[in-house]
Design a protein around this motif. Structure first.
Motif, PDB file in Angstrom:
ATOM      1  N   GLU A   1      -6.351  60.432   4.734  1.00 37.98           N
ATOM      2  CA  GLU A   1      -4.765  60.717   4.760  1.00 37.98           C
ATOM      3  C   GLU A   1      -4.316  59.683   4.039  1.00 37.98           C
ATOM      4  O   GLU A   1      -4.434  58.503   3.974  1.00 37.98           O
ATOM      5  CB  GLU A   1      -4.442  60.860   6.539  1.00 37.98           C
ATOM      6  N   LEU A   2      -3.047  60.037   3.737  1.00 38.03           N
ATOM      7  CA  LEU A   2      -2.125  59.375   3.090  1.00 38.03           C
ATOM      8  C   LEU A   2      -0.990  59.118   3.973  1.00 38.03           C
ATOM      9  O   LEU A   2      -0.147  59.961   4.396  1.00 38.03           O
ATOM     10  CB  LEU A   2      -1.454  59.774   1.595  1.00 38.03           C
ATOM     11  N   ASP A   3      -0.510  57.748   4.364  1.00 41.86           N
ATOM     12  CA  ASP A   3       0.514  57.407   5.334  1.00 41.86           C
ATOM     13  C   ASP A   3       1.953  57.833   4.836  1.00 41.86           C
ATOM     14  O   ASP A   3       2.205  57.108   3.643  1.00 41.86           O
ATOM     15  CB  ASP A   3       0.266  55.729   5.683  1.00 41.86           C
ATOM     16  N   ALA A   4       2.743  58.212   5.621  1.00 42.92           N
ATOM     17  CA  ALA A   4       4.097  58.143   5.236  1.00 42.92           C
ATOM     18  C   ALA A   4       4.847  58.251   6.870  1.00 42.92           C
ATOM     19  O   ALA A   4       4.119  58.057   7.893  1.00 42.92           O
ATOM     20  CB  ALA A   4       4.596  59.467   4.666  1.00 42.92           C
ATOM     21  N   GLY A   5       5.971  58.059   6.606  1.00 42.63           N
ATOM     22  CA  GLY A   5       6.977  57.726   7.916  1.00 42.63           C
ATOM     23  C   GLY A   5       8.132  58.186   7.790  1.00 42.63           C
ATOM     24  O   GLY A   5       8.558  59.311   7.294  1.00 42.63           O
TER      25      GLY A   5
ATOM     26  N   TYR B   1       1.599  59.017  10.852  1.00 42.95           N
ATOM     27  CA  TYR B   1       3.044  58.812  10.792  1.00 42.95           C
ATOM     28  C   TYR B   1       3.496  57.489  10.914  1.00 42.95           C
ATOM     29  O   TYR B   1       3.036  56.875  12.012  1.00 42.95           O
ATOM     30  CB  TYR B   1       3.739  59.623  11.792  1.00 42.95           C
ATOM     31  N   ILE B   2       4.229  56.713  10.101  1.00 43.64           N
ATOM     32  CA  ILE B   2       4.642  55.470  10.190  1.00 43.64           C
ATOM     33  C   ILE B   2       5.645  55.206  11.074  1.00 43.64           C
ATOM     34  O   ILE B   2       7.078  55.332  10.522  1.00 43.64           O
ATOM     35  CB  ILE B   2       4.771  54.684   8.809  1.00 43.64           C
ATOM     36  N   VAL B   3       5.704  54.724  12.415  1.00 42.39           N
ATOM     37  CA  VAL B   3       6.722  54.828  13.198  1.00 42.39           C
ATOM     38  C   VAL B   3       7.319  53.437  13.222  1.00 42.39           C
ATOM     39  O   VAL B   3       8.548  53.526  13.371  1.00 42.39           O
ATOM     40  CB  VAL B   3       6.299  54.776  14.695  1.00 42.39           C
ATOM     41  N   THR B   4       6.978  52.438  12.668  1.00 43.85           N
ATOM     42  CA  THR B   4       7.351  51.186  12.578  1.00 43.85           C
ATOM     43  C   THR B   4       8.492  50.934  11.544  1.00 43.85           C
ATOM     44  O   THR B   4       9.149  49.794  11.641  1.00 43.85           O
ATOM     45  CB  THR B   4       6.324  50.128  12.520  1.00 43.85           C
TER      46      THR B   4
ATOM     47  N   ASP C   1       6.003  49.400  17.881  1.00 38.24           N
ATOM     48  CA  ASP C   1       5.163  48.424  17.890  1.00 38.24           C
ATOM     49  C   ASP C   1       3.632  48.758  17.155  1.00 38.24           C
ATOM     50  O   ASP C   1       2.831  47.920  16.808  1.00 38.24           O
ATOM     51  CB  ASP C   1       4.570  47.545  18.884  1.00 38.24           C
ATOM     52  N   GLU C   2       3.547  50.211  16.963  1.00 34.06           N
ATOM     53  CA  GLU C   2       2.286  50.472  16.278  1.00 34.06           C
ATOM     54  C   GLU C   2       2.761  51.948  15.967  1.00 34.06           C
ATOM     55  O   GLU C   2       3.302  52.631  16.536  1.00 34.06           O
ATOM     56  CB  GLU C   2       1.164  50.593  17.253  1.00 34.06           C
ATOM     57  N   ASP C   3       1.815  52.158  14.447  1.00 35.52           N
ATOM     58  CA  ASP C   3       2.003  53.550  14.079  1.00 35.52           C
ATOM     59  C   ASP C   3       1.208  54.653  14.679  1.00 35.52           C
ATOM     60  O   ASP C   3       0.490  54.394  15.542  1.00 35.52           O
ATOM     61  CB  ASP C   3       1.544  53.424  12.494  1.00 35.52           C
ATOM     62  N   LEU C   4       1.327  55.906  14.339  1.00 40.00           N
ATOM     63  CA  LEU C   4       0.630  56.937  14.991  1.00 40.00           C
ATOM     64  C   LEU C   4      -0.313  57.513  14.036  1.00 40.00           C
ATOM     65  O   LEU C   4      -0.104  57.966  13.013  1.00 40.00           O
ATOM     66  CB  LEU C   4       1.876  57.924  15.243  1.00 40.00           C
ATOM     67  N   ARG C   5      -1.348  58.200  14.645  1.00 41.70           N
ATOM     68  CA  ARG C   5      -2.531  58.969  13.910  1.00 41.70           C
ATOM     69  C   ARG C   5      -2.697  60.080  14.954  1.00 41.70           C
ATOM     70  O   ARG C   5      -3.283  59.611  15.984  1.00 41.70           O
ATOM     71  CB  ARG C   5      -3.406  58.164  13.505  1.00 41.70           C
ATOM     72  N   VAL C   6      -2.675  61.040  14.588  1.00 39.71           N
ATOM     73  CA  VAL C   6      -2.995  62.318  15.472  1.00 39.71           C
ATOM     74  C   VAL C   6      -4.073  63.085  14.880  1.00 39.71           C
ATOM     75  O   VAL C   6      -4.143  63.502  13.830  1.00 39.71           O
ATOM     76  CB  VAL C   6      -1.821  63.305  15.599  1.00 39.71           C
TER      77      VAL C   6
END
Length: 332
Positions: free
Chosen positions: A32-36, A261-264, A314-319
Motif C-alpha cells: 500500500e501507499l501511505d496518505a493521510g 492512513y497517516i493520522v499524525t 501518536d501513531e498512524d493507522l493501518r486497516v
C-alpha cells in the motif's frame, strides 16, 4: 469517552463466517501507499475542533472543523501530500494506481464550507537525493513512474541520443524492460486558506486509497510481527483460520487488503484535536477487519466507530481486510 494519548494496546478483530466462494486466482503482493490528512504550518491561533475520518476499501473521506481563536484573520497554506511513488521499488510491482492516466492519481477532491475549490498541484521527481524534475520534463516523461502507459509511450518517442543520455544520468535503464522509471515522485496539492477570527471553517476532502493486496496464509497471520501490526487478537486469528479451512480449494490462503492512513499529520494544528472520530466500513458483512484502536463500537452490519476527545495522534493507522472473495476487497 475521554482519551488522551493512546497507544496500540488491544484492538478489534471481527470474523464473520458463512462466506461463499474462494479467491478466483492467485495474485502477487502489492504494498500500500501511505496518505493521510491535511498539513499546514503550525499556527497557535488555528485550532482543530473536530476531525471525522471515514475509511473504506475504495474511499477515504475526512471532515474538519477549524477555528481561529485569535483576534485577526489568519491566512495559511494548506497542503495534502500525495503518497510518495518510488519507481525503483514499484516499477515491477503489480500495484496499480486508482487513476493511472492522470496526475491526480487518487482522485483527490476538497471543499471549504461546502464549496468546491481547485488546489494547485506541485510535482517533483527525485533520483535518490537529486532532483530530476526538469530533466524528465525536457524529454516528455511523466513525473509519476507508475503512469506506465504514458511512460512507455514517452520512452518509445525518445531519440537514440536522448535515450542514451537518460540512461547515463540514471532515470532510465540501459535496456528496455519493466523497470523503466527509476525515479521517485513527491507531490502535493496546496492552497491558501483564510481563517477569519472567531468563526468555524469546515474543510472536507476525499480520495481513493492506494491499498495493498496479497494472499494471506495461516502461518503469516500467526507471526507476532503481523499480529502486532494489525492488533490481530485470538478471535481474529481464529476467524482467518476458519476462512482458510472453509475454502480447501483455495490452496490454504485467503485474500487480504490493507488500507493505510497517516493520522499524525494532525499534529500540525494548534493543540489537541477537540473530537476525533474514526468510522471504518468493511463493505460487506462477511469480510473480516482488524485495526489498532481500543474501545471500538459496532454501529452497523459493516461499520465500526471509534472516538477520542482532546486527542493527540501518536501513531498512524493501518486497516486489514480479509475475505475469501477477492472481489469483496476490490481485487480484480
Amino acid at each position: 469517552m475521554r482519551i488522551g494519548r493512546l497507544r496500540a494496546c488491544g484492538g478489534i478483530a471481527l470474523a464473520l463466517l458463512g462466506l461463499a466462494g474462494a479467491p478466483a486466482r492467485a495474485n502477487d503482493s502489492a504494498a500500500e501507499l501511505d496518505a493521510g490528512g491535511l498539513v499546514l504550518v503550525k499556527d497557535p491561533a488555528v485550532a482543530l475542533l473536530s476531525e471525522d475520518l471515514r475509511l473504506g476499501l475504495d474511499r477515504i473521506a475526512v471532515d474538519y472543523v477549524f477555528r481561529n481563536t485569535g483576534e485577526a484573520p489568519r491566512r495559511l497554506r494548506v497542503a495534502f501530500p500525495l503518497p510518495s511513488v518510488d519507481g525503483a521499488a514499484l516499477s515491477s510491482s503489480p500495484l496499480s494506481l486508482p487513476f493511472e492516466d492522470r496526475a491526480n492519481f487518487v482522485g483527490f477532491t476538497v471543499t471549504v464550507d461546502g464549496a468546491a475549490i481547485r488546489p494547485a498541484l506541485e510535482e517533483r521527481a527525485y533520483l535518490g537525493a537529486r532532483e530530476v524534475t526538469d530533466l524528465l520534463r525536457r524529454h516528455g516523461l511523466p513525473l509519476n513512474p507508475l503512469r506506465r502507459a504514458d511512460l512507455e509511450k514517452a520512452v518509445k518517442a525518445l531519440s537514440p541520443e536522448a535515450r542514451r543520455r537518460l540512461a547515463a544520468e540514471g532515470p532510465l535503464p540501459a535496456e528496455d524492460g519493466p523497470e523503466w522509471g527509476q525515479w521517485r515522485l513527491e507531490a502535493k496539492f496546496h492552497w491558501e486558506q483564510t481563517f477569519p477570527p472567531g468563526r468555524d471553517v469546515a474543510v472536507s476532502h476525499a480520495y481513493v486509497p492506494v491499498k495493498g493486496t496479497y494472499l494471506l496464509d495461516a502461518k503469516e497471520a500467526s507471526r507476532r510481527e503481523y499480529r502486532t501490526r494489525y492488533c490481530l487478537d485470538e478471535a481474529g486469528l481464529g476467524g482467518i483460520r476458519r476462512l482458510i479451512g472453509q475454502g480447501k480449494e483455495s490452496g490454504g490462503v485467503v485474500s487480504s487488503a490493507v488500507v493505510p492512513y497517516i493520522v499524525t499529520t494532525a499534529r500540525n494544528w494548534a493543540g489537541r484535536i477537540g473530537r476525533f472520530t474514526l468510522t471504518v466500513d468493511k463493505g460487506r458483512p462477511d469480510t473480516l477487519v482488524s485495526f489498532c484502536r481500543s474501545g471500538v463500537t459496532k454501529t452497523g452490519p459493516t461499520t465500526f466507530r471509534w472516538e477520542a476527545r482532546d486527542y493527540v495522534p501518536d501513531e498512524d493507522l493501518r486497516v486489514l481486510f480479509v475475505s475469501r472473495d477477492p472481489e469483496a476487497l476490490g481485487i480484480k
